[in-house]
Write an enzyme that holds these catalytic residues in place. Structure first.
Site, PDB file in Angstrom:
ATOM      1  N   ARG A 156       0.864  -1.178   0.000  1.00 38.62           N
ATOM      2  CA  ARG A 156       0.000   0.000   0.000  1.00 38.62           C
ATOM      3  C   ARG A 156       0.901   1.229   0.000  1.00 38.62           C
ATOM      4  O   ARG A 156       1.968   1.224   0.649  1.00 38.62           O
ATOM      5  CB  ARG A 156      -0.894   0.052   1.260  1.00 38.62           C
ATOM      6  N   GLU A 195      -4.373   7.322  -4.640  1.00 38.28           N
ATOM      7  CA  GLU A 195      -4.605   6.729  -5.955  1.00 38.28           C
ATOM      8  C   GLU A 195      -5.939   7.220  -6.504  1.00 38.28           C
ATOM      9  O   GLU A 195      -6.864   7.425  -5.734  1.00 38.28           O
ATOM     10  CB  GLU A 195      -4.615   5.203  -5.839  1.00 38.28           C
ATOM     11  N   HIS A 234      -1.798  -0.029  -9.668  1.00 36.53           N
ATOM     12  CA  HIS A 234      -2.364  -0.960  -8.678  1.00 36.53           C
ATOM     13  C   HIS A 234      -2.999  -2.193  -9.354  1.00 36.53           C
ATOM     14  O   HIS A 234      -4.208  -2.410  -9.236  1.00 36.53           O
ATOM     15  CB  HIS A 234      -3.390  -0.227  -7.797  1.00 36.53           C
ATOM     16  N   ILE A 235      -2.147  -2.967 -10.032  1.00 36.88           N
ATOM     17  CA  ILE A 235      -2.654  -4.125 -10.788  1.00 36.88           C
ATOM     18  C   ILE A 235      -2.136  -5.455 -10.242  1.00 36.88           C
ATOM     19  O   ILE A 235      -2.101  -6.456 -10.953  1.00 36.88           O
ATOM     20  CB  ILE A 235      -2.298  -4.020 -12.295  1.00 36.88           C
TER      21      ILE A 235
HETATM   22  P1  NAP Z   1      -0.599 -11.563   5.034  1.00 33.81           P
HETATM   23  O1  NAP Z   1      -0.510 -13.010   4.690  1.00 33.81           O
HETATM   24  O2  NAP Z   1      -1.416 -11.119   6.175  1.00 33.81           O
HETATM   25  O3  NAP Z   1       0.906 -11.029   5.207  1.00 33.81           O
HETATM   26  C1  NAP Z   1       1.238  -9.826   5.778  1.00 33.81           C
HETATM   27  C2  NAP Z   1       2.594  -9.976   6.462  1.00 33.81           C
HETATM   28  O4  NAP Z   1       2.999  -8.700   6.937  1.00 33.81           O
HETATM   29  C3  NAP Z   1       2.584 -10.931   7.640  1.00 33.81           C
HETATM   30  O5  NAP Z   1       3.625 -11.839   7.492  1.00 33.81           O
HETATM   31  C4  NAP Z   1       2.806 -10.052   8.855  1.00 33.81           C
HETATM   32  O6  NAP Z   1       3.605 -10.743   9.821  1.00 33.81           O
HETATM   33  C5  NAP Z   1       3.560  -8.865   8.248  1.00 33.81           C
HETATM   34  N1  NAP Z   1       3.344  -7.628   9.027  1.00 33.81           N
HETATM   35  C6  NAP Z   1       2.183  -7.108   9.461  1.00 33.81           C
HETATM   36  N2  NAP Z   1       2.403  -5.977  10.159  1.00 33.81           N
HETATM   37  C7  NAP Z   1       3.747  -5.796  10.157  1.00 33.81           C
HETATM   38  C8  NAP Z   1       4.593  -4.829  10.722  1.00 33.81           C
HETATM   39  N3  NAP Z   1       4.106  -3.804  11.455  1.00 33.81           N
HETATM   40  N4  NAP Z   1       5.928  -4.932  10.530  1.00 33.81           N
HETATM   41  C9  NAP Z   1       6.443  -5.966   9.820  1.00 33.81           C
HETATM   42  N5  NAP Z   1       5.679  -6.934   9.263  1.00 33.81           N
HETATM   43  C10 NAP Z   1       4.351  -6.853   9.436  1.00 33.81           C
HETATM   44  O7  NAP Z   1      -1.133 -10.734   3.771  1.00 33.81           O
HETATM   45  P2  NAP Z   1      -0.940 -11.020   2.207  1.00 33.81           P
HETATM   46  O8  NAP Z   1      -2.089 -11.788   1.705  1.00 33.81           O
HETATM   47  O9  NAP Z   1       0.432 -11.505   1.957  1.00 33.81           O
HETATM   48  O10 NAP Z   1      -1.094  -9.509   1.667  1.00 33.81           O
HETATM   49  C11 NAP Z   1      -0.220  -8.500   2.116  1.00 33.81           C
HETATM   50  C12 NAP Z   1      -0.648  -7.127   1.657  1.00 33.81           C
HETATM   51  O11 NAP Z   1      -0.391  -6.976   0.264  1.00 33.81           O
HETATM   52  C13 NAP Z   1      -2.141  -6.806   1.770  1.00 33.81           C
HETATM   53  O12 NAP Z   1      -2.472  -6.373   3.065  1.00 33.81           O
HETATM   54  C14 NAP Z   1      -2.341  -5.716   0.737  1.00 33.81           C
HETATM   55  O13 NAP Z   1      -2.162  -4.449   1.322  1.00 33.81           O
HETATM   56  C15 NAP Z   1      -1.230  -5.962  -0.264  1.00 33.81           C
HETATM   57  N6  NAP Z   1      -1.724  -6.410  -1.596  1.00 33.81           N
HETATM   58  C16 NAP Z   1      -1.528  -5.604  -2.663  1.00 33.81           C
HETATM   59  C17 NAP Z   1      -1.922  -6.017  -3.912  1.00 33.81           C
HETATM   60  C18 NAP Z   1      -1.719  -5.152  -5.119  1.00 33.81           C
HETATM   61  O14 NAP Z   1      -2.554  -5.149  -5.992  1.00 33.81           O
HETATM   62  N7  NAP Z   1      -0.635  -4.431  -5.226  1.00 33.81           N
HETATM   63  C19 NAP Z   1      -2.558  -7.258  -4.074  1.00 33.81           C
HETATM   64  C20 NAP Z   1      -2.748  -8.059  -2.952  1.00 33.81           C
HETATM   65  C21 NAP Z   1      -2.317  -7.618  -1.706  1.00 33.81           C
HETATM   66  P3  NAP Z   1       3.495 -10.404  11.401  1.00 33.81           P
HETATM   67  O15 NAP Z   1       2.064 -10.456  11.750  1.00 33.81           O
HETATM   68  O16 NAP Z   1       4.338 -11.433  12.053  1.00 33.81           O
HETATM   69  O17 NAP Z   1       4.096  -9.044  11.548  1.00 33.81           O
HETATM   70  C1  GLV Z   2      -5.137  -5.366  -3.452  1.00 32.40           C
HETATM   71  O1  GLV Z   2      -4.466  -4.376  -3.341  1.00 32.40           O
HETATM   72  C2  GLV Z   2      -5.495  -6.210  -2.373  1.00 32.40           C
HETATM   73  O2  GLV Z   2      -5.265  -5.841  -1.212  1.00 32.40           O
HETATM   74  O3  GLV Z   2      -6.045  -7.275  -2.666  1.00 32.40           O
END
Ligand code: NAP
Ligand code: GLV
Ligand code: GLV
Length: 322
Positions: A239, A268, A287-288
């Site tokens: 983000r 955005e 943001h894709i």
């Molecule tokens: P997830 O499985 O919940 O992974 C998030 C990771 O971040 C966890 O390992 C967590 O570990 C760590 N984390 C959380 N708070 C933290 C902090 N303060 N400091 C360091 N590490 C921290 O989520 P995911 O499914 O991988 O998705 C992650 C993020 O990607 C989403 O929340 C979203 O914002 C983004 N995303 C973007 C797109 C896009 O289109 N660009 C698409 C999908 C997702 P701990 O709890 O141990 O800290």
């Molecule tokens: C996209 O940014 C998502 O959080 O799935």
């Protein structure tokens, strides 16, 4: 029997929605590329039992106070920082997201962005389009290697680990940082847990995959960029709010880091005159992350199944933890 109302805040393919019309009275915003205006959302939500919304919608106290019949809000994203969870829980509304189904597609995009930034793919394409290619030369558009380098994954969650698997295939050394160690991932992908500052100091590629939370807000500060190598490439697919964009810009301008690849921004959409866009060593994407045909369909289906689960009493599949 009166069917409960589902409001979908964007035009989505009818063939995906159609099977659910049997259970719900479904209305949809009429455009695919334009978000629903706030006043229309507030009007539609008045008698809605559920909404399927996009990350572009702010689902806040006002929405919950107007939507007195709401039982579930299904966000078409894994991130849910656009939703006021406290207000949802006060209103007794369940919030769901789309974890898992988008993991691999988002990791593909993240790794593509990393490769493209390292090897100057977009710039090179532009070079030919502008008819600048007159000769081959040894250092023409020379970038930096990816294989055998060190990647630092900030946020080793689902997507972070999927990126680590890709990095392993490129022979990279994998460092990661989370609030807590993820020992299974260390075993699975051969990653090493390090403190945030160590990751910044050692990684050739720093990639952010942490969710937007009060804790991660602006975590990539001036100081964070200063700690990175001057050859470092910074990639953000999580983000925009996790980055202090002014600090990033300064780091690029003063050559504290070498390049950046960004799929997300503080606000955005960004406009063409955004200062980060005017740099040849920065690649910006709109943001894709999860935008493949297959994955977007799976995300929509998961949202619809979550809504069905809540409204029919069997429970949601992927409720946001609170
Ligand atoms: P997830 O499985 O919940 O992974 C998030 C990771 O971040 C966890 O390992 C967590 O570990 C760590 N984390 C959380 N708070 C933290 C902090 N303060 N400091 C360091 N590490 C921290 O989520 P995911 O499914 O991988 O998705 C992650 C993020 O990607 C989403 O929340 C979203 O914002 C983004 N995303 C973007 C797109 C896009 O289109 N660009 C698409 C999908 C997702 P701990 O709890 O141990 O800290
Ligand atoms: C996209 O940014 C998502 O959080 O799935
Ligand atoms: C480049 O095309 C090479 O053959 O090295």
């Amino acid at each position: 029997m009166i069917k409960p109302k589902l409001y979908i805040t964007r035009k989505v393919p009818e063939e995906i929605v159609e099977p659910f019309r049997e259970y719900f009275s479904i209305s949809m915003w009429q455009y695919e590329e334009e978000p629903v205006p706030r006043d229309i959302l507030l009007k539609e939500v008045v008698d809605a039992h559920s909404i399927l919304c996009m990350l572009s919608e702010r689902v806040d106290k006002e929405v919950f106070s107007v939507g007195r019949s709401l039982q579930v809000v299904a966000n078409l994203a894994v991130g849910y920082d656009n939703i006021d969870l406290e207000a949802a829980s006060e209103a007794g509304v369940i919030v769901t997201n789309t974890p898992g189904v988008l993991t691999e597609s988002t990791a593909d995009l993240g790794f593509s962005l990393l490769l493209a930034t390292a090897r100057r793919i977009v710039e090179a394409n532009q070079y030919i389009k502008e008819d600048k290619w007159k000769n081959w030369s040894p250092y023409l558009l020379a970038g930096t290697d990816v294989y055998n380098k060190t990647i630092g994954i900030v946020g080793m969650g689902r997507i972070g680990e999927a990126i680590a698997r890709r990095a392993k295939g490129f022979g990279m050394e994998i460092l990661y940082h989370n609030r807590s160690r993820k020992v299974e991932a260390e075993d699975r992908v051969g990653a090493t847990y390090v403190e945030f500052h160590t990751l910044l100091e050692k990684a050739d590629f720093v990639i952010s995959v942490v969710p937007a939370t009060p804790e991660t807000n602006g975590m990539f500060t001036n100081e964070a960029f200063r700690k990175m190598k001057d050859s470092a490439v910074f990639i953000n697919i999580s983000r925009g709010s996790v980055v202090n964009e002014k600090a990033l810009l300064e780091a690029l301008e003063s050559e504290q880091i070498a390049a950046a690849g960004l799929d997300v921004f503080a606000e955005e959409p960004i406009r063409a005159n955004h200062p980060l866009l005017n740099k040849s060593n920065v690649i910006c994407l709109p943001h894709i992350g999860s935008a493949s045909m297959e994955t977007r369909t799976k995300m929509l289906q998961l949202c619809l199944e979550n809504i069905t689960g809540v409204l029919q009493g069997t429970g949601p599949i992927t409720e946001v933890p609170h």
